[in-house]
Design a protein around this motif. Structure first.
Motif, short mmCIF file in Angstrom:
data_model
loop_
_atom_site.label_atom_id
_atom_site.label_comp_id
_atom_site.label_asym_id
_atom_site.label_seq_id
_atom_site.Cartn_x
_atom_site.Cartn_y
_atom_site.Cartn_z
N ASN A 293 36.56 102.03 -42.85
CA ASN A 293 36.70 100.65 -42.69
C ASN A 293 38.45 100.33 -42.39
O ASN A 293 38.65 99.36 -42.12
N TYR A 294 39.29 101.61 -42.74
CA TYR A 294 40.52 101.51 -42.34
C TYR A 294 40.80 101.40 -41.21
O TYR A 294 42.11 101.14 -40.53
N LEU A 295 39.91 101.40 -40.39
CA LEU A 295 40.34 101.14 -38.97
C LEU A 295 41.10 99.89 -38.64
O LEU A 295 41.91 99.92 -37.76
N SER A 296 40.44 98.98 -39.33
CA SER A 296 40.99 97.71 -39.32
C SER A 296 42.62 97.68 -39.52
O SER A 296 43.50 96.81 -39.02
N VAL A 297 42.85 98.45 -40.53
CA VAL A 297 44.35 98.41 -41.27
C VAL A 297 45.06 99.18 -40.12
O VAL A 297 46.13 98.58 -39.84
N ILE A 298 44.53 99.93 -39.61
CA ILE A 298 45.41 100.86 -38.53
C ILE A 298 45.65 99.97 -37.40
O ILE A 298 46.60 99.75 -36.75
N ALA A 299 44.53 99.19 -37.02
CA ALA A 299 44.59 98.23 -35.96
C ALA A 299 45.94 96.97 -35.85
O ALA A 299 46.56 96.90 -35.15
N LEU A 300 45.75 96.48 -37.43
CA LEU A 300 46.84 95.66 -37.91
C LEU A 300 48.17 96.37 -37.75
O LEU A 300 49.18 95.51 -37.04
N GLU A 301 48.14 97.27 -38.46
CA GLU A 301 49.56 98.07 -38.40
C GLU A 301 50.06 98.48 -37.17
O GLU A 301 51.24 98.23 -36.79
N ALA A 302 49.09 98.95 -35.98
CA ALA A 302 49.52 98.99 -34.73
C ALA A 302 50.27 97.79 -34.26
O ALA A 302 51.24 97.81 -33.39
N ALA A 303 49.45 96.80 -34.37
CA ALA A 303 50.03 95.36 -33.67
C ALA A 303 51.27 95.16 -34.11
O ALA A 303 52.18 94.78 -33.53
N ILE A 304 51.51 95.46 -35.60
CA ILE A 304 53.04 94.86 -36.02
C ILE A 304 53.81 95.76 -35.25
O ILE A 304 55.02 95.39 -34.93
N SER A 340 26.66 99.77 -49.15
CA SER A 340 28.16 99.89 -49.17
C SER A 340 28.35 101.32 -48.37
O SER A 340 27.54 101.95 -48.31
N TYR A 341 29.64 101.11 -48.12
CA TYR A 341 30.29 102.38 -47.43
C TYR A 341 31.43 103.23 -48.23
O TYR A 341 32.46 102.65 -47.65
N PRO A 342 31.23 104.08 -49.08
CA PRO A 342 32.36 104.57 -49.80
C PRO A 342 33.33 105.32 -48.68
O PRO A 342 32.84 105.91 -48.05
N ILE A 343 34.44 105.07 -48.80
CA ILE A 343 35.54 105.53 -48.13
C ILE A 343 36.72 105.40 -48.87
O ILE A 343 37.12 104.44 -49.31
N GLY A 344 37.63 106.41 -48.72
CA GLY A 344 39.12 106.43 -49.43
C GLY A 344 40.03 105.54 -48.65
O GLY A 344 39.52 105.25 -47.59
N ASP A 345 41.02 105.16 -49.09
CA ASP A 345 42.10 104.61 -48.46
C ASP A 345 42.69 105.67 -47.69
O ASP A 345 42.48 106.82 -47.71
N ILE A 346 43.52 105.00 -46.42
CA ILE A 346 44.43 105.95 -45.67
C ILE A 346 45.99 106.07 -45.93
O ILE A 346 46.28 104.64 -46.37
N SER A 347 46.34 107.05 -46.19
CA SER A 347 47.80 106.88 -46.50
C SER A 347 48.93 106.25 -45.42
O SER A 347 48.32 106.31 -44.21
N GLN A 348 49.66 105.70 -45.76
CA GLN A 348 50.72 105.06 -44.80
C GLN A 348 51.38 106.08 -43.90
O GLN A 348 51.34 105.68 -42.62
N SER A 349 51.60 107.44 -44.42
CA SER A 349 51.98 108.48 -43.61
C SER A 349 51.09 108.56 -42.41
O SER A 349 51.65 108.95 -41.35
N GLU A 350 49.77 108.78 -43.02
CA GLU A 350 48.80 109.00 -41.79
C GLU A 350 48.88 107.90 -40.56
O GLU A 350 48.66 108.20 -39.59
N ILE A 351 48.69 106.66 -41.12
CA ILE A 351 48.73 105.51 -40.31
C ILE A 351 49.89 105.67 -39.40
O ILE A 351 49.83 105.62 -38.14
N ASP A 352 51.12 105.82 -39.94
CA ASP A 352 52.38 106.05 -39.11
C ASP A 352 52.14 107.06 -37.91
O ASP A 352 52.56 106.81 -36.85
N LYS A 353 51.54 108.13 -38.39
CA LYS A 353 51.46 109.42 -37.50
C LYS A 353 50.48 108.75 -36.24
O LYS A 353 50.72 108.95 -35.17
N LEU A 354 49.45 108.18 -36.70
CA LEU A 354 48.44 107.64 -35.52
C LEU A 354 48.97 106.54 -34.76
O LEU A 354 48.77 106.75 -33.43
N ILE A 355 49.80 105.64 -35.25
CA ILE A 355 50.23 104.57 -34.29
C ILE A 355 51.62 105.04 -33.72
O ILE A 355 52.24 104.04 -33.15
N GLY A 356 52.27 106.27 -33.91
CA GLY A 356 53.25 106.80 -33.27
C GLY A 356 54.71 106.36 -33.59
O GLY A 356 55.54 106.16 -32.84
N LYS A 357 54.30 105.98 -34.85
CA LYS A 357 55.91 105.39 -35.24
C LYS A 357 56.70 106.46 -35.81
O LYS A 357 56.38 107.55 -36.35
#
Lengths: 357, 317, 514
Positions: A293-304, A340-357
């Motif tokens: 589900n955190y695909l959406s969060v990554i998407a938003l963070e990527a946009a920002i 429901s679809y149990p899944i953990g949160d994704i850490s900010q560092s992982e997000i940053d890595k993925l979006i190339g920050k």
């Protein structure tokens, strides 16, 4: 007052009432659309007061509801830091043409960021590209369009299929008959996952796909579809399933009919995970992955990040989590509903890595 | 002059009411989007509405014969798939692709019509069954979203061609064409069979042929809708057609087409489709939460239909 | 050589033989009347000629050539056979002109121009005596005028043989005269006509010969001069005409006129009738006469709560409001409508279902949790079928499979268990054969004798005179004359209907109501 003018008055009054009703609904929505005009200035070094919209092909499935919840949490965080001022969700309710209209409306309303969960891999391309041309940051996630002009945050669906197929083939020592449970014909996700799986199965000539079943990603139709395939081929050695509800349907059928619990591939659909956990001691074995589900969060963070000038990659492939017999306990949630679809949160560092920050 | 205008208004109470509703929607729309009346907006909106308008025109044709077409969405997707799968190169290629798509849609319509006319089954049953048939054929032609439409065409359609909104032109052509058709024997026969099938037969009309040609003509409109959607989206998607079935029926009914056949005008249908299209767009602007949008859409449609019935009831006595 | 000859045709439906070796001829310049009770096979034999049906054996020869196996309405029309049926074949939503040319619209370069169509329709409409705007939607016209549009439509094909199947049943006398004029013109030009009507007088007025059908076979063909009404009726039913109508109620004795059950004062229905006064008395049958469409139908509809109306209504001396059929039924008023297939019966439901529908409350009481008692239902249905002599294969038979007369009996019978006190009937015997007519007349009289007040409208003068105790004559929506006792004769009724005045003995006439 004659009958005609009475009728006319009724017509006008009723129309006004209908529109008033619309306005009343408006109050209930949580939008505060009073965006600061300066916020729409493009590629400001520090994102400020962005207007964000999310158009999704469906909103009712629980996966989407969970996604919305996660996204909303991230939006709240960004709102408090002043980066986002408004957030709207648009539900196309399965109608792709409606989704095109939503994207067009967001263009006309000068949104800064458009997130999209696409109902068609191709049909939205012109509208999305129009949005990009209008200076809007467009990020797609989950179900992706083919356009190369938008940022796409997804998982590799072929890898999904390949992961499941590889595990199953190894489990069966490279031979045996298998029922394949796929999604509806003509749907891109389903076709992709299957093509990934098919490529793997080709390497194991002794594995026979005795039946290729197509079903909605829903428990009831999937159970029916599996039951009829299984009655024709009750001597199977395993089930390739590319979706949680499909897996749960297959496993439930085997349990109900008191048959041998052959390996079935799965997804992080809680109904399947719970059943898997209880049947583990009877020797049932599976593998599952997840469309996080955190695909959406990554998407938003990527946009920002993109608005803030970072060089965000065009295609962000989020690695698929792997749920095995060993780490199942971390995922299965016996106290939560099946749907429901149990899944953990994704850490900010992982997000940053993925979006190339 | 004034007399004549009044007389015309009296005969068109329902259309007039619909036009007023459309006007109200336009004014509300203008409030949210002040660029509504610019050429760019008109082009974009007409591009968006064209497929629904054409689909509703197809549905209207079938409903006028006293039938209903539940396979419309499937045939639309089929035409779309054929059009986009044919690898069109240049103008000639596009025309070939369009002709192929239209032939397929007309063929599908004629098959529907033949089943209705000769099997003696209710249209609702025949076309429901046919919707599975054509849906399956579409998946054979195009198993997953894809196909291509020349980029220049997509651009001209969606952004205007030398400043001309092509979809708006298409709607005008359909309306003029329909007006001509209504004054031919075929058009009159269509209305005659829909209004009183037995009477038409007893008067020497080949009612089965009329029905088949009615469904085939509906295929022309549905095929055009599919082509329009393909050009709008630049590709084809085998599952995109389904919502068009019910939306086209809603537009036709809102436009005054009777479920029992023989009554209604194409202008009404076009207005009805515009109302439905504008309404959904307008609700997007209002920022209502997504589920309330569906509620509001339903409420407004019911109110509009109830009003229309109320306004035209006394005129019918 | 005859223009049309029907040679030994037979036809069966589902093993049920409806025509057996029927033969007759129609010569050029001749009008043939085809006579018979309902179900005698008239419509079937006409359908063979017009191509709606094909015979099982035998053949139809038109203009010297046997008609092809693949005979169809289209070919029949092209060959010069025009037909008007009792059941309208008009499309109510298209204009009169479009209907007149239905199926063969004249076009120029593929386009049919409305103005052109109207201009071409005008002379045809004039021929049948219709003065309407050809652009009016056909459905807006009253039934009688629609019937004339049908005739104009038949003439548009320039027929040599004109078939009129109960084409005059909805027409008033002026309109009938217009039809006769058309038929005579055709005869003078060497054409021919086949004429079917339940009105005996019309048959004798227009035909040269009469062919009588009974139970699907020809019983006799007679020249008009060689026969009379009684003879024809005998040939049809084997029964004399004299007992067609039951004896009437004795006239109210002297001063004490009976108390009316339903008193109507100043009944007004917008655009239909105004200021109607009526007294419906138990035991008496009241008629509403006049030309077609003078407001008779609307009076009945208003009294059953189907038409919005103004005026004072009193039941048993107490004012009542009849705003809907529910009100009327609650006050035990029953209505048997003119168009029985739409308002009178559910044609696709069984005889049983139709008969028990108004009695659902009694049959399915709350104490049974509103479930229907099958036993009581069966008993009720059996009683009604027996009492009205409904001819049905079984109570489960669909009503549309019954003859018109039996459908009408069902439409009437279903009200009887509700214990009605006022019975409203519109055109109770239209299109019904003479045997069933007689049964219905006697039934109505028995109901009146049991204490019901009955109100009847009819376009058939003989019926009103024979059946009713009193007749109020309507003209342009007002009552212009009331006839009863010895004053109630066909002549006076017709005169009041046509002149719109009272039929004073001196013949000068005076308008009763402005």
């Amino acid at each position: 007052m004659n009958a005609r003018s009475v009728r006319g008055a009724v017509a006008v009054a009723a129309t006004l009432c209908a529109l008033a009703g619309v306005a009343a609904c408006n109050v209930q929505s949580d939008s505060d659309t009073a965006a600061d005009p300066s916020g729409s200035a493009s590629s400001a070094p520090q994102a400020k007061d962005l207007k964000v919209g999310w158009s999704t092909i469906y909103l009712t499935p629980s996966w989407m509801q969970q996604t919305l919840k996660m996204l909303q949490a991230d939006v709240d965080k960004l709102k408090s830091s002043g980066k986002v001022s408004a957030f709207e969700t648009f539900n196309a309710n399965g109608d792709t043409s409606q989704q095109i209209a939503q994207i067009r409306a967001m263009i006309q309303q000068k949104y800064d960021v458009i997130l999209v969960d696409a109902g068609s891999s191709t049909a939205l391309n012109p509208a999305l590209e129009q949005a990009v041309a209008a200076g809007i940051t467009v990020v797609a996630f989950d179900s992706l369009p083919t356009s190369t002009k938008v940022i796409r945050v997804g998982t590799d669906q072929k890898a999904w299929g390949a992961m499941m197929a590889t595990w199953l083939a190894k489990k069966l020592d490279g031979k045996g008959s298998v029922i394949a449970m796929n999604g509806p014909a003509g749907v891109a996700v389903s076709e992709d996952r299957w093509s990934g799986a098919e490529a793997v199965f080709k390497k194991y000539p002794d594995i026979k796909i005795v039946s290729n079943v197509h079903s909605e990603y829903n428990l009831a139709p999937a159970a029916q579809a599996f039951a009829s395939a299984y009655s024709a081929h009750s001597d199977i050695d395993g089930v390739f399933s590319q979706g949680g509800a499909l897996s749960a349907a297959a496993l439930q059928t085997l349990v109900k009919q008191d048959k041998k619990l052959v390996p079935i591939t799965g997804e992080n659909y809680n109904g399947f995970l719970k059943l898997w956990q209880t049947k583990q001691k009877e020797g049932f074995s599976s593998i599952a992955t997840a469309q996080p589900n955190y695909l959406s969060v990554i998407a938003l963070e990527a946009a920002i990040a993109k608005r803030e000038g970072a060089s965000v990659p065009q295609d962000i492939t989020v690695p698929l989590p792997e749920i095995t017999d060993d780490n199942l306990a971390q995922y299965a949630k016996p106290d939560q509903p099946d749907d429901s679809y149990p899944i953990g949160d994704i850490s900010q560092s992982e997000i940053d890595k993925l979006i190339g920050k | 002059m004034r007399e004549r205008a009044l007389a015309a208004a009296r005969g068109n109470t329902d259309l007039l009411a619909l036009a007023v509703l459309l006007l109200v929607l336009l004014i509300a729309y203008q409030h949210y989007d002040s660029s509504l009346l610019t050429p760019a907006s008109i082009t974009i909106l007409s591009a968006q509405f064209l497929p629904l308008i054409l689909a509703a025109a197809g549905q209207t044709t079938v409903m006028l014969t006293g039938g209903i077409d539940l396979s419309l969405g499937a045939v639309l997707a089929l035409a779309m798939a054929v059009f986009a799968t044919y690898d069109a190169q240049g103008a000639g290629g596009v025309i070939t692709a369009a002709v192929l798509a239209l032939l397929v849609a007309v063929g599908a319509g004629a098959v529907n019509g033949t089943l209705v006319a000769y099997a003696g089954l209710p249209p609702i049953v025949v076309t429901l069954a046919a919707s599975f048939l054509w849906g399956g054929v579409t998946l054979v032609v195009l198993p997953q979203p894809g196909g291509t439409v020349p980029g220049g065409l997509v651009d001209a359609y969606n952004n205007g061609w030398n400043g001309v909104a092509l979809p708006a032109v298409a709607v005008a052509v359909v309306l003029v064409g329909w007006k001509l058709l209504r004054t031919t024997r075929h058009g009159l026969a269509l209305y005659a069979v829909g209004g009183n099938e037995h009477g038409a037969y007893a008067s020497g009309l080949h009612t089965r042929g009329v029905k088949i040609s009615g469904y085939a003509l509906a295929g022309v409109f549905t095929g055009l809708a599919g082509i329009g959607l393909a050009v709008q989206t630049g590709s084809a998607d085998p599952t995109i057609g389904a919502p068009y079935t019910l939306n086209s029926i809603a537009a036709a009914v809102l436009g005054g087409i009777s479920f029992f056949g023989g009554v209604g005008r194409m202008r009404g249908t076009v207005l009805g489709a515009l109302v439905i299209g504008l309404l959904t767009n307008l609700l997007l602007f209002t920022g209502i939460s997504p589920f309330y949008q569906l509620v509001a859409q339903g409420v407004i449609l019911v109110v509009a239909l109830a009003l229309k019935t109320y306004l035209t009831r006394e005129a019918a006595v | 050589m005859a223009l049309l000859s029907v040679e030994k045709v037979s036809k069966s439906f589902a093993g049920n033989r409806v025509l057996a070796d029927v033969s007759f001829e129609v010569g050029r310049g001749e009008v043939l009347a085809l006579v018979g009770e309902n179900g005698a096979g008239k419509s079937t034999v006409l359908s063979l000629i017009t191509g709606l049906l094909t015979p099982d054996s035998g053949r139809v020869v038109f203009d010297g050539a046997p008609v092809a196996r693949a005979w169809s309405p289209h070919r029949a029309r092209a060959a010069g056979i025009g037909s008007v049926h009792q059941e309208l074949s008009l499309n109510p939503h298209q204009s009169v002109a479009e209907n007149v040319f239905l199926g063969s619209w004249p076009s120029r370069r593929g386009l049919v121009r409305a103005r052109d169509l109207a201009a071409r329709a005008e002379p045809l409409l004039a021929r049948v005596g219709l003065d309407v705007d050809p652009r009016t939607p056909a459905g807006r016209l009253p039934l009688g005028r629609q019937q004339l549009v049908e005739l104009a439509k038949a003439l548009a094909g320039d027929p040599r043989l004109l078939i009129l199947d109960e084409a005059t049943s909805a027409l008033d006398e002026d309109q009938v005269a217009a039809v006769f004029r058309v038929v005579r013109e055709l005869r003078e030009q060497g054409g021919a006509a086949i004429f079917v009507s339940h009105r005996m007088a019309e048959l004798f007025a227009i035909s040269d010969r009469l062919t009588v059908l009974k139970d699907g076979a020809v019983t006799a063909t007679r020249a008009r001069e060689d026969t009379d009404h009684d003879d024809v009726v005998r040939l049809m039913v084997g029964r004399e005409l004299s007992d067609l109508f039951p004896p009437k109620a004795p006239p109210p004795s002297g001063e004490d006129s009976p108390e009316p059950l339903l008193r109507v004062r100043g009944l007004t229905v917008p655009r239909a009738c105004s200021g109607i006064d009526l007294d419906l008395v138990p035991g008496r049958i009241t008629g509403l006469g006049g030309l077609q469409g003078q407001g008779q139908r609307e009076v009945l509809r208003a009294l059953f709560g189907l038409a919005r109306h103004a005026g004072d209504l009193a039941l048993d001396g107490r004012p009542v409001r009849l705003a809907s059929p529910r009100d009327a039924i609650r006050h035990r008023i029953a209505y048997v409508p003119e168009d029985r297939k739409i308002e009178g019966v559910h044609t696709v439901r069984s005889v049983r279902d139709n008969l028990v529908l108004p009695s659902m409350r009694q049959l399915a009481p709350a104490r049974r949790l509103t479930t229907v008692s099958r036993g009581e239902e069966a008993a009720l249905v059996e009683e009604l079928i027996g009492r009205l002599r409904v001819k049905a294969a079984s109570p489960a038979q669909e009503v549309r499979r019954l003859s018109g007369g039996n459908q009408q009996k069902v439409a009437l019978a279903k009200w009887l268990p509700t214990g009605p006190r006022v019975l409203l009937l519109a055109e109770p015997t239209r299109g019904i054969d003479i045997g069933t007519k007689r049964e219905i007349y006697h039934l109505l009289r028995r109901l009146a004798d049991d204490g019901l007040a009955v109100l009847v409208t009819s376009g058939d003068t003989m019926e009103l005179v024979g059946l009713c105790d009193e007749v109020a004559v309507l003209y342009e929506g007002t009552v212009v004359d009331r006839l009863g006792g010895p004053e109630l004769t066909e002549e006076r009724l017709v005169r009041a209907s046509v002149m719109g005045t009272t039929s004073d003995a001196d013949g000068t006439g005076s308008v009763v109501r402005a």
